[in-house]
Design a protein around this motif. Structure first.
Motif, short mmCIF file in Angstrom:
data_model
loop_
_atom_site.label_atom_id
_atom_site.label_comp_id
_atom_site.label_asym_id
_atom_site.label_seq_id
_atom_site.Cartn_x
_atom_site.Cartn_y
_atom_site.Cartn_z
N SER A 1 -9.46 0.27 -3.23
CA SER A 1 -10.00 -0.93 -3.89
C SER A 1 -11.48 -0.74 -4.20
O SER A 1 -11.95 -1.09 -5.29
CB SER A 1 -9.78 -2.14 -2.99
OG SER A 1 -8.41 -2.39 -2.79
N ALA B 1 -5.64 -2.29 -9.70
CA ALA B 1 -6.30 -3.08 -8.65
C ALA B 1 -5.38 -4.19 -8.17
O ALA B 1 -5.27 -4.46 -6.97
CB ALA B 1 -7.61 -3.66 -9.18
N THR C 1 -3.87 -4.62 -4.48
CA THR C 1 -3.93 -5.87 -3.74
C THR C 1 -2.55 -6.25 -3.23
O THR C 1 -2.38 -6.66 -2.08
CB THR C 1 -4.51 -6.99 -4.63
OG1 THR C 1 -5.82 -6.60 -5.08
CG2 THR C 1 -4.61 -8.29 -3.85
#
Length: 472
Positions: free
Chosen positions: A200, A410, A414
Motif C-alpha cells: 500500500s 490499491a 485494501t
C-alpha cells in the motif's frame, strides 16, 4: 468426562450383591475351594490343552509343563474365599493380565468353559446327595458367571481406558497440529498484512510518482508544442536569411564587377600617366637643349657686341622660358609621380577589395548553403518535436491509465488486507472451534466400567488389539 456416582469399592460390593453373594465366607465356598484345589493341576492341563488348540499354538513338553504349573498356581487362589472386594480385585488383576498380554478373551473363555465343565462334574460327584450337588453346582456356576462378567467387564474397561488414552493422544496431536497450523496461518497472515501495508505504501508512492510523471509529461508536451512553434518560426527566419544572403551575394557580384571596371580604369590611367611621363621627359630634354642653346646664343651675342644685343635679349628670354618650362616639367613629373603612386595604391586596394569581395561572395554562398541545410534540419527537428509532443501526450494518457490501474490495485490490496483481517478472525474462530471440538471429543471419550457403574451399557469400543498369548 462422565463421572460415576459411586466409587470402585462400592461398585465391587454392589456387583457381589447382584450375584447374591451376601456372605463372602459361607461354608459352601470353602467346600468348593477344597474340591477345586485338589483337581487344580488336572483342570490346568485341560485349560492349557484347550487354549493351545483354540489359538493354534504348538508347545513342546517342557513348555506345556511350565504353562500348566503357571495356570495351576493361579487356580489354587482363584476360588479361595472370602468372596469380597479383594477377591473381585484379584479377578480383575487376572483379567487385566489377559488384556495386557493381548490374549483373545474369547479363546480364554472358551478354554475356561471346557475346564469349568470338568470342575462342575467334579464338584457334583463330590457331593453326598443330589440336593448338595445341585447346590454346589449352582454356587459354582454363579461364581463362574461373576468371573466371566469380571473378565469381560475388565477387558472392556481396559479397552475403554486404552481408547481414552488413544483419544487423548490423538486429541493432543490434533491440538498441536491445529495450533501449529493456526500459528503458521497467523504468522502468514501477519506477514501478509505487513506485505499488504508495504505494498500500500509503495502504491501510494507510485501514485504520487505517477502524478508527477503525468504533470511532467503534460508540461513536456506543452514545451514540445512551443518548441515546434518556435522551430516553425525559425524555419521562416532561415528562409528570410537565405533570401537576404542571396541578394547580398548578388550585390557582391555587382560590386566585384564594378571593382573590375575600376581596375581597368586605373590600368588605363597608369598607361596614360606613363605616356605623359615620356612626354615630360622629352620636354625636359628639349628644355635642357634650349638652355644650352640660349647659353650658346648669349655667348655668341657677347662676341657680336652691340650687334648681338637684341639676340642676347632673345637668348635671355629663351633661357627664362626654358627655366620656366623646366620648372613646369618638374612639377608635372612630380604630380605624375604622385598620380602613379595613388594609382598603385588604388590598384592594390582595388585588387584587395576584389579578392575580399570574392571571398565574401564565397562565404556568403557557403552561409547560404549552410542556412538552407539548417532549414532542412530545422524542418526535421520540428517534425520530430511534433512527434515527441504527440508521444508526450500519449505518455501522459498512458500515465493516467496506469494511475487508474494502480488505483484499482490499491483497492484490491485494501480488499486483500480486509480479507487477511477476516482470515485472522476465521483463524481465531477455528482455534476456538478446535478447542470446543477437542473438549467435546474428550467429553465423548468412553468412560470406564467403574465410571459407568457395573451394569451401564457400553457406548462403544476402543481400538481393538489382538494377540495369542496365555492369560497366565
Amino acid at each position: 468426562m462422565y463421572q460415576s456416582k459411586i466409587d470402585p469399592v462400592n461398585a465391587r460390593l454392589a456387583r457381589l450383591q447382584v450375584y447374591e453373594i451376601d456372605d463372602p465366607d459361607k461354608p459352601v465356598y470353602h467346600q468348593l475351594s477344597d474340591v477345586l484345589s485338589e483337581v487344580a493341576p488336572e483342570t490346568a492341563a485341560i485349560y492349557v490343552d484347550q487354549y493351545t488348540k483354540i489359538v493354534g499354538l504348538m508347545l513342546n513338553s517342557d513348555a506345556r509343563e511350565r504353562f500348566i504349573k503357571e495356570v495351576t498356581r493361579h487356580l489354587l487362589v482363584k476360588y479361595r474365599p472370602p468372596y469380597n472386594e479383594t477377591w473381585i480385585r484379584r479377578c480383575e488383576d487376572i483379567a487385566e493380565l489377559v488384556y495386557t498380554s493381548r490374549t483373545d478373551p474369547a479363546a480364554h473363555l472358551g478354554a475356561l468353559s471346557v475346564s469349568q465343565q470338568f470342575e462342575l462334574r467334579t464338584v457334583f460327584h463330590s457331593a453326598e446327595s443330589l440336593e448338595e450337588g445341585m447346590s454346589l453346582v449352582t454356587e459354582l456356576s454363579r461364581l463362574y458367571t461373576l468371573d466371566a462378567e469380571i473378565m469381560l467387564t475388565k477387558n472392556q474397561q481396559c479397552r475403554d481406558a486404552e481408547h481414552n488414552k488413544w483419544v487423548a493422544k490423538q486429541t493432543d496431536m490434533f491440538r498441536a497440529a491445529v495450533s501449529d497450523v493456526v500459528k503458521r496461518a497467523a504468522e502468514q497472515s501477519a506477514v501478509s498484512n505487513r506485505k499488504a501495508d508495504q505494498a500500500s505504501n509503495l502504491i501510494r508512492d507510485l501514485l504520487a510518482l505517477a502524478d508527477e510523471v503525468s504533470l511532467a509529461s503534460s508540461e513536456s508536451a506543452n514545451a514540445m508544442g512551443a518548441a515546434a512553434s518556435t522551430a516553425g518560426n525559425l524555419r521562416v527566419t532561415l528562409d528570410d536569411m537565405t533570401c537576404e544572403l542571396s541578394r547580398a551575394s548578388q550585390s557582391l557580384g555587382a560590386a566585384t564587377q564594378v571593382a573590375e571596371e575600376t581596375q581597368n580604369t586605373v590600368d588605363d590611367l597608369t598607361s596614360q600617366t606613363a605616356s605623359i611621363q615620356s612626354i615630360a621627359q622629352m620636354i625636359q630634354s628639349i628644355t635642357s637643349q634650349t638652355s644650352i642653346l640660349a647659353l650658346n646664343a648669349r655667348i655668341e651675342a657677347a662676341r657680336a657686341g652691340d650687334a648681338g644685343r637684341g639676340f642676347s635679349v632673345v637668348a635671355s628670354e629663351i633661357k627664362g622660358l626654358s627655366e620656366q618650362t623646366a620648372k613646369a616639367t618638374e612639377d608635372i613629373v612630380s604630380r605624375l609621380g604622385g598620380i602613379e603612386k595613388a594609382s598603385d595604391r588604388a590598384l592594390n586596394a582595388n585588387r584587395t577589395m576584389h579578392e575580399t569581395f570574392g571571398t565574401v561572395r564565397d562565404v556568403t554562398q557557403s552561409v547560404c548553403n549552410e542556412v538552407t541545410l539548417q532549414g532542412t534540419t530545422v524542418t526535421k527537428i520540428a517534425a520530430s518535436v511534433d512527434e515527441t509532443s504527440l508521444s508526450a501526450k500519449s505518455s501522459s494518457e498512458a500515465v493516467k491509465r496506469i494511475r487508474e490501474l494502480v488505483d484499482g490495485i490499491a483497492k484490491e490490496m485494501t480488499a486483500a488486507t480486509n480479507l487477511a483481517s477476516d482470515l485472522n478472525a476465521q483463524i481465531s474462530r477455528l482455534e476456538e472451534g478446535a478447542d470446543e471440538f477437542l473438549q467435546s471429543l474428550s467429553l465423548k471419550a468412553l468412560p470406564t466400567v467403574l465410571e459407568r457403574g457395573p451394569f451401564e451399557p457400553r457406548r462403544g469400543d476402543g481400538e481393538p488389539e489382538t494377540g495369542l498369548k496365555s492369560a497366565f
